[in-house]
Design a protein around this motif. Structure first.
Motif, short mmCIF file in Angstrom:
data_model
loop_
_atom_site.label_atom_id
_atom_site.label_comp_id
_atom_site.label_asym_id
_atom_site.label_seq_id
_atom_site.Cartn_x
_atom_site.Cartn_y
_atom_site.Cartn_z
N ALA A 1 -6.42 -1.95 -0.84
CA ALA A 1 -6.08 -1.36 0.46
C ALA A 1 -5.02 -0.26 0.30
N LEU A 2 -4.00 -0.52 -0.51
CA LEU A 2 -2.97 0.49 -0.73
C LEU A 2 -3.53 1.72 -1.43
N ALA A 3 -4.40 1.50 -2.39
CA ALA A 3 -4.98 2.61 -3.14
C ALA A 3 -5.83 3.51 -2.24
N GLU A 4 -6.44 2.93 -1.22
CA GLU A 4 -7.29 3.70 -0.29
C GLU A 4 -6.49 4.41 0.80
N ALA A 5 -5.24 3.99 1.02
CA ALA A 5 -4.44 4.53 2.13
C ALA A 5 -3.63 5.73 1.66
N ASP A 6 -4.03 6.90 2.08
CA ASP A 6 -3.33 8.12 1.68
C ASP A 6 -1.88 8.15 2.18
N ALA A 7 -1.65 7.62 3.39
CA ALA A 7 -0.32 7.67 3.99
C ALA A 7 0.50 6.43 3.69
N GLY A 8 -0.01 5.54 2.86
CA GLY A 8 0.69 4.28 2.60
C GLY A 8 0.46 3.30 3.73
N MET A 9 0.92 2.08 3.52
CA MET A 9 0.73 1.03 4.53
C MET A 9 1.99 0.17 4.60
N SER A 10 2.30 -0.27 5.81
CA SER A 10 3.39 -1.23 5.99
C SER A 10 2.82 -2.63 5.78
N ILE A 11 3.71 -3.60 5.70
CA ILE A 11 3.25 -4.99 5.58
C ILE A 11 2.42 -5.35 6.80
N LEU A 12 2.86 -4.90 7.98
CA LEU A 12 2.10 -5.20 9.21
C LEU A 12 0.72 -4.57 9.16
N ASP A 13 0.62 -3.35 8.63
CA ASP A 13 -0.69 -2.69 8.47
C ASP A 13 -1.58 -3.52 7.56
N LEU A 14 -1.01 -3.99 6.45
CA LEU A 14 -1.79 -4.78 5.49
C LEU A 14 -2.25 -6.10 6.10
N VAL A 15 -1.37 -6.77 6.85
CA VAL A 15 -1.76 -8.02 7.51
C VAL A 15 -2.92 -7.75 8.46
N ALA A 16 -2.81 -6.70 9.27
CA ALA A 16 -3.87 -6.38 10.23
C ALA A 16 -5.18 -6.05 9.52
N PRO B 1 13.82 -1.98 8.53
CA PRO B 1 13.32 -3.33 8.26
C PRO B 1 12.18 -3.32 7.23
N VAL B 2 12.11 -4.40 6.45
CA VAL B 2 11.08 -4.51 5.41
C VAL B 2 9.69 -4.29 5.99
N SER B 3 9.44 -4.83 7.18
CA SER B 3 8.11 -4.72 7.78
C SER B 3 7.73 -3.29 8.11
N ALA B 4 8.72 -2.40 8.24
CA ALA B 4 8.45 -1.00 8.60
C ALA B 4 8.28 -0.09 7.39
N LEU B 5 8.68 -0.56 6.20
CA LEU B 5 8.53 0.26 5.01
C LEU B 5 7.05 0.53 4.75
N ARG B 6 6.74 1.75 4.32
CA ARG B 6 5.36 2.10 3.95
C ARG B 6 5.27 2.05 2.44
N TRP B 7 4.28 1.33 1.95
CA TRP B 7 4.09 1.12 0.52
C TRP B 7 2.96 1.99 -0.01
N HIS B 8 3.12 2.42 -1.26
CA HIS B 8 2.13 3.25 -1.94
C HIS B 8 1.90 2.69 -3.34
N THR B 9 0.69 2.85 -3.83
CA THR B 9 0.43 2.51 -5.23
C THR B 9 0.79 3.71 -6.09
N VAL B 10 0.81 3.48 -7.39
CA VAL B 10 0.86 4.63 -8.30
C VAL B 10 -0.40 5.43 -8.02
N PRO B 11 -0.51 6.67 -8.47
CA PRO B 11 -1.74 7.43 -8.18
C PRO B 11 -2.99 6.65 -8.58
N ARG B 12 -3.97 6.67 -7.69
CA ARG B 12 -5.20 5.91 -7.93
C ARG B 12 -5.85 6.28 -9.27
N SER B 13 -5.69 7.52 -9.68
CA SER B 13 -6.28 7.95 -10.95
C SER B 13 -5.63 7.22 -12.15
N ASP B 14 -4.45 6.63 -11.95
CA ASP B 14 -3.78 5.89 -13.01
C ASP B 14 -4.19 4.41 -13.04
#
Length: 99
Positions: free
Chosen positions: A48-63, A2-15
């Motif tokens: 928030a995504l840039a700070e999360a090493d393990a990525g975040m789901s949409i539910l994580d971001l909402v919380a 499900p979309v809500s369970a996907l973990r999202w990541h940014t490009v490397p923060r250094s970029d």
């Protein structure tokens, strides 16, 4: 998955290079060479995504970003963040983990 369970990541923060401008966030993606103007919520999602090493789901971001836990507002937050992540994917700023 499900979309809500996907973990999202940014490009490397250094970029990513960003500066605040009147409440909005101007972000430059060194990887693509593109610069984008993000409204406040999108800027908060990107940070928030840039700070999360393990990525975040949409539910994580909402919380993480929601001030109030009212169920009717959670649905609106979920939709807004889902749309922001979709736009980030299009812009090359973030992507979901591959299953």
């Amino acid at each position: 998955m499900p979309v809500s369970a996907l973990r999202w990541h940014t490009v490397p923060r250094s970029d990513l290079i960003w500066r605040e401008l009147d409440g909005d966030l101007v972000v430059r993606n060194a990887r693509s060479g593109s610069t984008h103007l993000l409204e406040p919520l999108a800027g908060d999602v990107l940070r928030a995504l840039a700070e999360a090493d393990a990525g975040m789901s949409i539910l994580d971001l909402v919380a993480c970003l929601q001030d109030d836990t009212a169920a009717e507002e959670t649905s609106a937050w979920f939709s807004a963040i889902e749309a922001i992540l979709s736009e980030f994917r299009r812009l090359g700023l973030a992507e979901p983990e591959q299953a």
